[in-house]
Motif scaffolding. Sequence first.
Motif, PDB file in Angstrom:
ATOM      1  N   ARG A   1       0.823  -1.206   0.000  1.00 34.75           N
ATOM      2  CA  ARG A   1       0.000   0.000   0.000  1.00 34.75           C
ATOM      3  C   ARG A   1       0.865   1.268   0.000  1.00 34.75           C
ATOM      4  N   GLU A   2       2.133   1.114  -0.321  1.00 40.03           N
ATOM      5  CA  GLU A   2       3.061   2.236  -0.122  1.00 40.03           C
ATOM      6  C   GLU A   2       2.748   3.432  -1.010  1.00 40.03           C
ATOM      7  N   CYS A   3       2.330   3.208  -2.233  1.00 40.35           N
ATOM      8  CA  CYS A   3       2.020   4.337  -3.119  1.00 40.35           C
ATOM      9  C   CYS A   3       0.804   5.101  -2.599  1.00 40.35           C
ATOM     10  N   ALA A   4      -0.217   4.376  -2.135  1.00 44.04           N
ATOM     11  CA  ALA A   4      -1.416   5.034  -1.627  1.00 44.04           C
ATOM     12  C   ALA A   4      -1.136   5.802  -0.343  1.00 44.04           C
ATOM     13  N   GLU A   5      -0.250   5.292   0.476  1.00 45.41           N
ATOM     14  CA  GLU A   5       0.032   5.934   1.760  1.00 45.41           C
ATOM     15  C   GLU A   5       0.720   7.282   1.608  1.00 45.41           C
ATOM     16  N   VAL A   6       1.472   7.466   0.516  1.00 49.59           N
ATOM     17  CA  VAL A   6       2.184   8.741   0.335  1.00 49.59           C
ATOM     18  C   VAL A   6       1.434   9.701  -0.577  1.00 49.59           C
ATOM     19  N   CYS A   7       0.289   9.273  -1.136  1.00 51.62           N
ATOM     20  CA  CYS A   7      -0.425  10.103  -2.112  1.00 51.62           C
ATOM     21  C   CYS A   7      -1.278  11.137  -1.383  1.00 51.62           C
ATOM     22  N   MET A   8      -0.801  12.370  -1.348  1.00 53.16           N
ATOM     23  CA  MET A   8      -1.480  13.423  -0.593  1.00 53.16           C
ATOM     24  C   MET A   8      -2.872  13.746  -1.130  1.00 53.16           C
ATOM     25  N   PRO A   9      -3.071  13.884  -2.442  1.00 47.21           N
ATOM     26  CA  PRO A   9      -4.425  14.207  -2.935  1.00 47.21           C
ATOM     27  C   PRO A   9      -5.336  12.995  -3.050  1.00 47.21           C
ATOM     28  N   GLU A  10      -4.867  11.818  -2.604  1.00 47.02           N
ATOM     29  CA  GLU A  10      -5.652  10.575  -2.654  1.00 47.02           C
ATOM     30  C   GLU A  10      -6.037  10.205  -4.083  1.00 47.02           C
ATOM     31  N   ALA A  11      -5.106  10.454  -5.001  1.00 49.83           N
ATOM     32  CA  ALA A  11      -5.314  10.003  -6.377  1.00 49.83           C
ATOM     33  C   ALA A  11      -5.181   8.486  -6.471  1.00 49.83           C
ATOM     34  N   ILE A  12      -4.453   7.890  -5.529  1.00 45.08           N
ATOM     35  CA  ILE A  12      -4.290   6.440  -5.470  1.00 45.08           C
ATOM     36  C   ILE A  12      -4.994   5.948  -4.208  1.00 45.08           C
ATOM     37  N   GLN A  13      -5.933   5.037  -4.367  1.00 38.33           N
ATOM     38  CA  GLN A  13      -6.634   4.449  -3.232  1.00 38.33           C
ATOM     39  C   GLN A  13      -6.807   2.958  -3.468  1.00 38.33           C
ATOM     40  N   PHE A  14      -6.875   2.198  -2.382  1.00 42.71           N
ATOM     41  CA  PHE A  14      -7.139   0.771  -2.473  1.00 42.71           C
ATOM     42  C   PHE A  14      -8.549   0.478  -2.011  1.00 42.71           C
ATOM     43  N   ARG A  15      -9.261  -0.299  -2.811  1.00 38.77           N
ATOM     44  CA  ARG A  15     -10.615  -0.724  -2.487  1.00 38.77           C
ATOM     45  C   ARG A  15     -10.595  -2.213  -2.178  1.00 38.77           C
ATOM     46  N   ASP A  16     -11.490  -2.639  -1.337  1.00 40.77           N
ATOM     47  CA  ASP A  16     -11.634  -4.063  -1.039  1.00 40.77           C
ATOM     48  C   ASP A  16     -13.083  -4.455  -1.249  1.00 40.77           C
ATOM     49  N   ASP A  17     -13.394  -4.830  -2.501  1.00 40.42           N
ATOM     50  CA  ASP A  17     -14.746  -5.265  -2.848  1.00 40.42           C
ATOM     51  C   ASP A  17     -14.771  -6.782  -2.997  1.00 40.42           C
ATOM     52  N   GLY A  18     -14.266  -7.454  -1.961  1.00 39.77           N
ATOM     53  CA  GLY A  18     -14.103  -8.898  -2.041  1.00 39.77           C
ATOM     54  C   GLY A  18     -12.717  -9.256  -2.515  1.00 39.77           C
ATOM     55  N   GLU A  19     -12.188  -8.448  -3.440  1.00 43.80           N
ATOM     56  CA  GLU A  19     -10.814  -8.625  -3.931  1.00 43.80           C
ATOM     57  C   GLU A  19     -10.139  -7.266  -3.960  1.00 43.80           C
ATOM     58  N   PRO A  20      -9.030  -7.103  -3.248  1.00 48.15           N
ATOM     59  CA  PRO A  20      -8.373  -5.788  -3.187  1.00 48.15           C
ATOM     60  C   PRO A  20      -7.969  -5.307  -4.583  1.00 48.15           C
ATOM     61  N   ARG A  21      -8.180  -4.039  -4.846  1.00 48.07           N
ATOM     62  CA  ARG A  21      -7.783  -3.470  -6.127  1.00 48.07           C
ATOM     63  C   ARG A  21      -7.365  -2.024  -5.927  1.00 48.07           C
ATOM     64  N   LEU A  22      -6.522  -1.564  -6.822  1.00 49.02           N
ATOM     65  CA  LEU A  22      -6.021  -0.199  -6.766  1.00 49.02           C
ATOM     66  C   LEU A  22      -6.841   0.681  -7.688  1.00 49.02           C
ATOM     67  N   ASP A  23      -7.265   1.842  -7.181  1.00 52.14           N
ATOM     68  CA  ASP A  23      -7.931   2.854  -7.995  1.00 52.14           C
ATOM     69  C   ASP A  23      -6.969   4.014  -8.197  1.00 52.14           C
ATOM     70  N   LEU A  24      -6.727   4.366  -9.465  1.00 50.11           N
ATOM     71  CA  LEU A  24      -5.839   5.474  -9.804  1.00 50.11           C
ATOM     72  C   LEU A  24      -6.624   6.494 -10.607  1.00 50.11           C
ATOM     73  N   ASP A  25      -6.710   7.705 -10.074  1.00 50.38           N
ATOM     74  CA  ASP A  25      -7.471   8.781 -10.714  1.00 50.38           C
ATOM     75  C   ASP A  25      -6.520   9.917 -11.076  1.00 50.38           C
ATOM     76  N   TYR A  26      -6.198  10.027 -12.368  1.00 57.92           N
ATOM     77  CA  TYR A  26      -5.304  11.093 -12.810  1.00 57.92           C
ATOM     78  C   TYR A  26      -5.954  12.471 -12.692  1.00 57.92           C
ATOM     79  N   GLY A  27      -7.264  12.503 -12.536  1.00 56.17           N
ATOM     80  CA  GLY A  27      -7.931  13.773 -12.313  1.00 56.17           C
ATOM     81  C   GLY A  27      -7.643  14.366 -10.943  1.00 56.17           C
ATOM     82  N   ARG A  28      -7.096  13.579 -10.037  1.00 51.06           N
ATOM     83  CA  ARG A  28      -6.702  14.051  -8.717  1.00 51.06           C
ATOM     84  C   ARG A  28      -5.182  14.143  -8.570  1.00 51.06           C
ATOM     85  N   CYS A  29      -4.444  13.632  -9.545  1.00 49.91           N
ATOM     86  CA  CYS A  29      -2.980  13.557  -9.447  1.00 49.91           C
ATOM     87  C   CYS A  29      -2.342  14.933  -9.625  1.00 49.91           C
TER      88      CYS A  29
END
Length: 274
Positions: free
Chosen positions: A46-74
Amino acid sequence: MALWTLFGLRSGRATTDWPNRGDAHGQDSVLGMPRFDPDRCRDGCRECAEVCMPEAIQFRDDGEPRLDLDYGRCIACQLCVDACPTGAMTASGDWALGVRDRDDLRWQAAPQTTDGDDDSPEARLAAGIRRVFGRSLHIRHVDAGSCNGCESELQALNNPFYNLHRLGIFFTASPRHADLLLVTGTVTYAMRDALQATYEAMPEPRWVLATGTCAVSGGAVGGTYASGVGVDPILPVDVYLPGCPPNPAALIHALLMIVGRAEQRMRGGRIDGA
């Protein structure tokens, strides 16, 4: 003879041939948005998500963990690149990120390969307008709560290198003379009414360009008691251009998209051909 006139005569033409010459955009050494390679991700990391200040990178757990990357917040700070232990996040020169659909700034496992042409009467009318007025565009800029980073790049559009006027694109002081409303900033609560009034004063047809990550999503400071989350909740957006700030060439690319003289390059969170 003025010193600068003499300097210009000796130095020759300074204006770039871009976009007619594809490699003359002046952004060769500029870092763009980081690229993501899911095949290199390590389970449980989770290291990339932990350092992402604008929360452009987040991890979701919808039964299977997945990474969400939003360049609109980057904000292209590159902290995720530095923190990633596996090389799943890498630095790039991707800066031409203007999109017509907000979802194209979100990383998708299977992005769309076409623009999804709309054959509605409204779309045909818009296409006809772009054909007629495709050689000219007048812009009214509204700072709706920016840090002035985007404004510094906008000022560069009129320098001798980019010389925006050569493309038939001009800034105007009056919204009544404008085709495009270019908005920077998070759209603070104090600026909502002024932004809406500016838009309503523009004649039809009119377009809106959300310029910079703050205008696209609120960025790192959006969603507070005083700051909004970008232009979307207030006005209909035609092109979204993230960046903190977007560079002059990215701005020109987005402006040319508005008048149908440039193609969208990012789809599903990926630059074409990347």
